[in-house]
Design a protein around this motif. Structure first.
Motif, mmCIF file in Angstrom:
data_model
loop_
_atom_site.group_PDB
_atom_site.id
_atom_site.type_symbol
_atom_site.label_atom_id
_atom_site.label_comp_id
_atom_site.label_asym_id
_atom_site.label_seq_id
_atom_site.Cartn_x
_atom_site.Cartn_y
_atom_site.Cartn_z
ATOM 1 N N ILE A 18 30.805 18.080 -30.604
ATOM 2 C CA ILE A 18 29.859 18.874 -29.484
ATOM 3 C C ILE A 18 29.903 20.308 -30.166
ATOM 4 C CG2 ILE A 18 30.395 21.383 -27.911
ATOM 5 C CD1 ILE A 18 33.693 20.842 -27.966
ATOM 6 N N SER A 20 26.291 22.393 -31.542
ATOM 7 C CA SER A 20 26.752 23.700 -30.439
ATOM 8 C C SER A 20 26.022 24.546 -31.106
ATOM 9 C CB SER A 20 27.641 24.683 -31.345
ATOM 10 O OG SER A 20 28.600 24.074 -31.004
ATOM 11 N N TYR A 29 32.762 24.402 -23.513
ATOM 12 C CA TYR A 29 32.399 24.231 -24.146
ATOM 13 C C TYR A 29 32.562 25.057 -26.602
ATOM 14 C CZ TYR A 29 30.628 20.203 -22.067
ATOM 15 O OH TYR A 29 30.628 19.208 -20.888
ATOM 16 N N THR A 55 35.187 16.757 -27.999
ATOM 17 C CA THR A 55 35.085 16.059 -26.026
ATOM 18 C C THR A 55 36.117 14.655 -26.140
ATOM 19 O OG1 THR A 55 33.077 15.003 -25.606
ATOM 20 C CG2 THR A 55 33.524 17.163 -25.122
ATOM 21 N N VAL A 60 37.762 18.436 -23.189
ATOM 22 C CA VAL A 60 37.588 19.206 -22.994
ATOM 23 C C VAL A 60 38.096 19.588 -24.325
ATOM 24 C CG1 VAL A 60 36.990 21.820 -24.988
ATOM 25 C CG2 VAL A 60 35.258 20.197 -23.421
#
Length: 72
Positions: A18, A20, A29, A55, A60
């Protein structure tokens, strides 16, 4: 070498990290473990990632642990 091979095998089977930092905070998330106050209009932006999230096939399996900006 073993770690890279293991990670590439997982990625071939649907594992994705993921992204970020610099993104808008999304509680699906991200897990906010710190909040930093700011005077800018960057409310809800992730500024630091403490632990990567993943994920698997679109679901997730571990949210990213992050620091988020909050407007004063």
């Amino acid at each position: 070498l073993v770690y890279d091979h293991f990670l590439s095998t997982l990625e071939k089977n649907g594992l994705k990290t993921i992204e970020s930092v610099g993104k808008k905070f999304d509680p699906y998330y991200h897990e906010a473990i710190m909040i930093e106050e700011t005077v800018n209009n960057d409310d809800g932006i992730v500024v630091e990632e403490f632990k990567k999230g993943y994920t698997l096939n679109g679901k997730v399996i571990r949210p990213s642990k992050v620091k988020v900006l909050r407007k004063r």
